[in-house]
Design a protein around this motif. Structure first.
Motif, PDB file in Angstrom:
ATOM      1  N   GLN A 350       0.873  -1.184   0.000  1.00 61.56           N
ATOM      2  CA  GLN A 350       0.000   0.000   0.000  1.00 61.56           C
ATOM      3  C   GLN A 350       0.912   1.237   0.000  1.00 61.56           C
ATOM      4  N   THR A 351       1.553   1.483  -1.137  1.00 60.05           N
ATOM      5  CA  THR A 351       2.622   2.465  -1.189  1.00 60.05           C
ATOM      6  C   THR A 351       2.356   3.544  -2.227  1.00 60.05           C
ATOM      7  N   ASP A 352       3.036   4.660  -2.023  1.00 64.18           N
ATOM      8  CA  ASP A 352       3.081   5.754  -2.986  1.00 64.18           C
ATOM      9  C   ASP A 352       4.458   5.727  -3.634  1.00 64.18           C
ATOM     10  N   ASN A 353       4.500   5.767  -4.957  1.00 63.48           N
ATOM     11  CA  ASN A 353       5.758   5.641  -5.705  1.00 63.48           C
ATOM     12  C   ASN A 353       5.815   6.764  -6.736  1.00 63.48           C
ATOM     13  N   TYR A 354       6.803   7.635  -6.622  1.00 60.98           N
ATOM     14  CA  TYR A 354       6.834   8.792  -7.514  1.00 60.98           C
ATOM     15  C   TYR A 354       8.273   9.225  -7.734  1.00 60.98           C
ATOM     16  N   GLN A 355       8.539   9.696  -8.950  1.00 60.25           N
ATOM     17  CA  GLN A 355       9.857  10.238  -9.287  1.00 60.25           C
ATOM     18  C   GLN A 355       9.665  11.581  -9.967  1.00 60.25           C
ATOM     19  N   GLN A 356      10.523  12.538  -9.615  1.00 62.22           N
ATOM     20  CA  GLN A 356      10.440  13.882 -10.182  1.00 62.22           C
ATOM     21  C   GLN A 356      11.842  14.314 -10.592  1.00 62.22           C
ATOM     22  N   ASN A 357      12.022  14.584 -11.885  1.00 60.92           N
ATOM     23  CA  ASN A 357      13.307  15.005 -12.429  1.00 60.92           C
ATOM     24  C   ASN A 357      13.235  16.465 -12.848  1.00 60.92           C
ATOM     25  N   HIS A 358      14.187  17.264 -12.386  1.00 59.45           N
ATOM     26  CA  HIS A 358      14.219  18.694 -12.686  1.00 59.45           C
ATOM     27  C   HIS A 358      15.456  19.007 -13.525  1.00 59.45           C
ATOM     28  N   TYR A 359      15.255  19.861 -14.542  1.00 58.18           N
ATOM     29  CA  TYR A 359      16.345  20.328 -15.389  1.00 58.18           C
ATOM     30  C   TYR A 359      16.216  21.843 -15.535  1.00 58.18           C
ATOM     31  N   GLN A 360      17.288  22.563 -15.235  1.00 57.21           N
ATOM     32  CA  GLN A 360      17.283  24.017 -15.312  1.00 57.21           C
ATOM     33  C   GLN A 360      18.549  24.501 -16.021  1.00 57.21           C
ATOM     34  N   LEU A 361      18.369  25.467 -16.917  1.00 54.69           N
ATOM     35  CA  LEU A 361      19.490  26.119 -17.585  1.00 54.69           C
ATOM     36  C   LEU A 361      19.398  27.613 -17.293  1.00 54.69           C
ATOM     37  N   HIS A 362      20.400  28.145 -16.600  1.00 55.15           N
ATOM     38  CA  HIS A 362      20.390  29.531 -16.151  1.00 55.15           C
ATOM     39  C   HIS A 362      21.456  30.347 -16.872  1.00 55.15           C
ATOM     40  N   LEU A 363      21.057  31.530 -17.287  1.00 50.40           N
ATOM     41  CA  LEU A 363      21.977  32.486 -17.887  1.00 50.40           C
ATOM     42  C   LEU A 363      21.945  33.771 -17.082  1.00 50.40           C
ATOM     43  N   SER A 364      23.131  34.249 -16.690  1.00 53.11           N
ATOM     44  CA  SER A 364      23.270  35.560 -16.060  1.00 53.11           C
ATOM     45  C   SER A 364      24.197  36.392 -16.937  1.00 53.11           C
ATOM     46  N   GLN A 365      23.709  37.528 -17.346  1.00 57.70           N
ATOM     47  CA  GLN A 365      24.490  38.365 -18.251  1.00 57.70           C
ATOM     48  C   GLN A 365      24.513  39.797 -17.739  1.00 57.70           C
ATOM     49  N   GLY A 366      25.711  40.315 -17.559  1.00 58.15           N
ATOM     50  CA  GLY A 366      25.847  41.704 -17.153  1.00 58.15           C
ATOM     51  C   GLY A 366      25.982  42.613 -18.354  1.00 58.15           C
ATOM     52  N   PHE A 367      25.347  43.789 -18.281  1.00 55.41           N
ATOM     53  CA  PHE A 367      25.433  44.800 -19.328  1.00 55.41           C
ATOM     54  C   PHE A 367      25.984  46.071 -18.698  1.00 55.41           C
ATOM     55  N   GLY A 368      27.302  46.162 -18.623  1.00 52.76           N
ATOM     56  CA  GLY A 368      27.893  47.310 -17.976  1.00 52.76           C
ATOM     57  C   GLY A 368      27.737  47.234 -16.473  1.00 52.76           C
ATOM     58  N   PRO A 369      28.014  48.358 -15.779  1.00 51.53           N
ATOM     59  CA  PRO A 369      27.997  48.336 -14.316  1.00 51.53           C
ATOM     60  C   PRO A 369      26.600  48.403 -13.705  1.00 51.53           C
TER      61      PRO A 369
END
Length: 811
Positions: A350-369
């Motif tokens: 009498q079980t709960d069975n679950y899988q969750q896969n996360h994928y993230q692609l992050h970009l940080s870009q500076g434009f001058g000061p």
């Protein structure tokens, strides 16, 4: 000489401009010990003799680690932080975080603070000492399915993000942290905002938001392992590693974790596994980072809780449960045998069975000061099922024909079914920030996100005692859900005068939601709903003097109903309505990092926050659950939550500290009318009156007293109190949770031998005074076999005294 302790003080500045850095965080040997004042000054009243690690962190700057040798005489040192050549992950996360300018109530929790609290319990239990928080565990000991409420609002009203990406399930709005075990070990910082707070991606914050970051770059190579063992055969094992900065451009970090327990409740085991991996590239003003993390859980179902007679031992009440079919005679015998640790289910899978896969692609870009951009693409893949043994079920309910054997017709059967979820959640977020390097009077952000969710709900019969035409995995229901959510927001703070600042924030959010197909009860749940919300926010701050501030804000939050509000509505009820919250917050803050108090060097912080949360069409819990343990809810036209949150902290010479928080509140439904049924099954509507909102305690407090009796040894007592909570909205004490008080003991001892960087031994004794209490429950009533209304309460008992011991090694 070996035991001698002397102060260390100094100044922290910007390495380029030489300007002081106020509010930077200082950690000694991994423990946060204070912040710099307005002039960048800091002071550690007493540092023991021997080798230490001093760490300075400040948003937008590279962390600095200094080796420090404790001496019997006072030391003076200066430190300078280098501005980050690229945007750090923390700088991007600030796009959705509150600060001293946003005039809202919030609590920051650092990596070091989470590590002190982390023995393997789920994240809600690590936040138990933050203001207005109440936590509970189905299995009773903080591992497996856990829940968190803030200001009486369940996690369906708490917006949760990881690196700015929504975590809440788009249909239920819940955040199921059981799917991400040991997430806390990968968190670099966390912020809890109470009330509506700042604009966020994902579902609306109706009680609070929890903003999680794992984006921190650790510039030095490391390897760590944490291992715990404790009561109920609870195990936690993990390994973590990081390469540090390779060739000035690349970083790689990873973690593998396993947590397993038998659970306090009988047959409430959990087997949880997870991983985390991040790879980053940085070049000048660019940071590109790929992150993937996943969790797989198998938990024995403890969703039903235990019937009231298991708590009270009342045999007459137990017979009432039997007479009305709530328990069988065999169940009743087990109630008497197992008591408060009773488990409703006996089927071995009498079980709960679950899988969750996360994928993230992050970009940080500076434009001058002055400008920087943070953007992310994300995909979450979730799939799993829970398996149940069902006794004496109608074949027709599963789209199976009756079984005919000669002149005998079999209409019912015992069977085993699985209910499946199979979903994809994907989209993108962005935040464009204006943060002037030389003039901080004006700061602004424009951001938003687009997200789409596809989810299949279906059920299969995998075994039946009688099923003449049924096949293996006979599918007896199927429906699909499709949801698109996009929002955009703009926010700015402006320091109008040296003491006066103003804050504005406006968000537009649109949702399209479609359900098509039939649910497990064979009802057609086809639904189509569309919403557009406009959510403005504004506030002001006023500096009274050094370290003192007044603030006030007004914010609007609106959100759509959750899936169960559409699919589980009582017969005759109209479709659920969206909710609206008008949130007023105001308060006073005092922060004195270094002050002379009662003749000794002391750090003092204090905050008093008043809130008035006025709701229209709030969806509140009725006290009942659906078949997967989700609380059923109904709209109430007018309701409110109002109260005061008091938070204080004081530390002396880094030897002893006391932190306390107290919330006093009123949580009311205006013109409430209770609905019941008489002995003839006629619907009876009560008189209009003011009533308390379910699961909303009037008083919640948390206190931590911590001391360092010996170098490297820290001992803490944690005390939690929660006042009475009602299981429904009738304000009937017969349907309530008794008030409870819980004390925990935490001990950590750190040594630094020559062959490894650090070894830490820890011990957590939970419920030290061995109190018996229940932190959650549900209720329902109907006209029973006796011909009169009967009430049936079910509770979730929490563990009596239990322990977790840990060993951590850093290389």
């Amino acid at each position: 000489m070996a035991w001698a302790q002397a102060p260390v003080s100094g100044t922290l500045t910007d390495a380029r401009s030489g300007q002081p850095l106020p509010g930077a965080t200082i950690a000694l040997d991994g423990t946060a010990v204070g912040t710099t004042d307005a002039n960048g000054n800091f002071s550690l009243p007493a540092v023991a003799a021997g080798a230490h690690e001093l760490r300075f962190t400040f948003v937008g700057y590279q962390p600095l680690v200094r080796r420090l040798a404790g001496q019997p005489t006072a030391q003076q040192l200066s430190a300078a932080l280098q501005p980050a050549d690229v945007l750090t992950g923390e700088a991007v996360v600030t796009a959705t975080r509150a600060n001293e300018r946003t005039a809202t109530a919030y609590t920051n929790v650092s990596r070091e603070e989470l590590q002190q609290r982390n023995f393997g319990q789920d994240l809600p239990y690590l936040l138990d000492q933050t203001p207005s928080v109440v936590v509970t565990s189905d299995a009773g000991a903080g591992v497996g399915y856990t829940d968190i409420r803030i200001r009486g609002t369940s996690n369906t009203g708490i917006n949760m993000t990881i690196n700015g990406v929504p975590l809440n399930d788009p249909e239920s709005h819940g955040s199921f942290l059981v799917n991400l075990p040991d997430l806390a070990s990968s968190i670099s910082s966390l912020q809890v905002q109470r009330g509506v707070g700042t604009s966020q991606n994902g579902s609306a914050a109706f009680g609070a938001s929890i903003n999680i970051s794992t984006l921190d770059n650790r510039r030095e190579a490391y390897a760590e392992t944490q291992n715990s063992y404790g009561s109920f055969n609870t195990w936690k094992n993990n390994v973590q590693f990081g390469t540090g900065l390779i060739a000035g451009k690349f970083t790689f970090d990873g973690r593998l974790s396993r947590i397993a327990t038998d659970g306090y409740m009988n047959r409430a085991s959990s087997d949880l596994k997870s991983y985390y991996f991040a790879g980053g590239y940085q070049q000048k003003n660019t940071l590109l980072k790929f992150i993937t993390f996943s969790g797989r859980e198998k938990t024995y179902q403890a969703w039903n809780g235990v019937p009231e007679p298991a708590i009270t031992g009342d045999r007459a009440l137990l017979q009432t449960y039997v007479d009305n079919g709530e328990l069988s005679e065999a169940d009743a015998a087990r109630v008497l045998q197992e008591g408060r640790r009773y488990s409703y289910y006996t089927y071995d899978n009498q079980t709960d069975n679950y899988q969750q896969n996360h994928y993230q692609l992050h970009l940080s870009q500076g434009f001058g000061p002055n400008w920087n951009l943070g953007a992310a693409l994300h995909l979450t893949r979730g799939f799993g099922y829970y398996e149940s043994y069902r006794a004496n079920r109608r074949l027709s309910a599963y789209n199976l024909p009756n079984v005919v054997l000669g002149d005998t017709t079999i209409r019912r059967t015992n069977l085993i079914d699985q209910k499946w979820l199979d979903n994809y959640f994907y989209g993108g977020t962005f935040a464009l920030n204006y943060q002037p390097a030389n003039n901080d009077r004006l700061q602004a952000t424009v951001g938003g996100g687009w997200n789409h969710f596809d989810n299949d709900h279906y059920g299969e019969v995998i075994w039946a005692q009688f099923a003449s035409t049924g096949n293996m995995r006979h599918r007896y229901y199927f429906n699909t859900a499709d949801k698109t959510d996009y929002n955009t927001y703009a926010r700015a703070t402006w320091q109008v005068l040296p003491r006066l600042g103003v804050y504005g924030d406006v968000q537009v959010r649109h949702i399209d939601y479609r359900i098509k197909g039939v649910e497990d009860d064979q009802n057609d749940v086809t639904t189509s709903a569309s919403y557009t919300f406009f959510n403005p926010k504004a506030g002001a701050t006023f500096a009274l003097g050094e370290g003192q501030q007044l603030y006030a804000s007004y914010a609007v939050g609106q959100r759509e109903p959750v899936r169960s509000d559409f699919t589980d509505r009582p017969a005759g009820d109209t479709s659920a309505k969206p909710e609206r919250l008008n949130d007023f917050e105001g308060g006073y803050r005092l922060s004195l990092p270094n002050t002379d108090w009662l003749g000794r060097n002391t750090a003092v912080r204090f905050e008093a926050n008043y809130f008035f949360m006025n709701y229209r069409n709030q969806l509140v819990a009725t006290g009942q659950l659906n078949d997967v343990g989700t609380p059923l809810r109904t709209n109430v036209a007018s309701s409110y939550r109002t109260g005061v949150e008091l938070t204080g902290f004081a530390s002396a010479n880094n030897k002893v500290s006391l932190s306390s928080t107290l919330t006093l509140s009123r949580n009311r439904i205006r013109n409430f009318q209770e609905v019941s049924y008489d002995a003839d099954f006629n619907r009876v509507v009560g008189e209009r009156r003011t009533s308390t909102i379910s699961y909303s305690p009037a008083a919640v407090s948390a206190h931590t007293l911590e001391g360092q009796p010996l170098p490297g040894l820290r001992v803490a007592l944690l005390y939690k109190t929660v006042s009475r909570q009602y299981l429904d909205n009738s304000e009937n004490r017969r349907r309530s949770l008794d008030p409870y008080q819980v004390m925990d003991l935490r001990v950590r001892y750190t040594i630094r031998p020559a062959f490894v960087k650090e070894i830490e031994l820890g011990l957590l004794v939970s419920n030290l005074l061995n109190h018996r209490y229940e932190a959650n429950g549900y209720t329902y009533s109907y006209v029973g076999a006796s011909g009169r209304p009967e009430t049936f309460n079910w509770y979730y008992p929490q563990a009596t005294r239990n322990f977790l011991a840990s060993v951590g090694v850093k290389f």
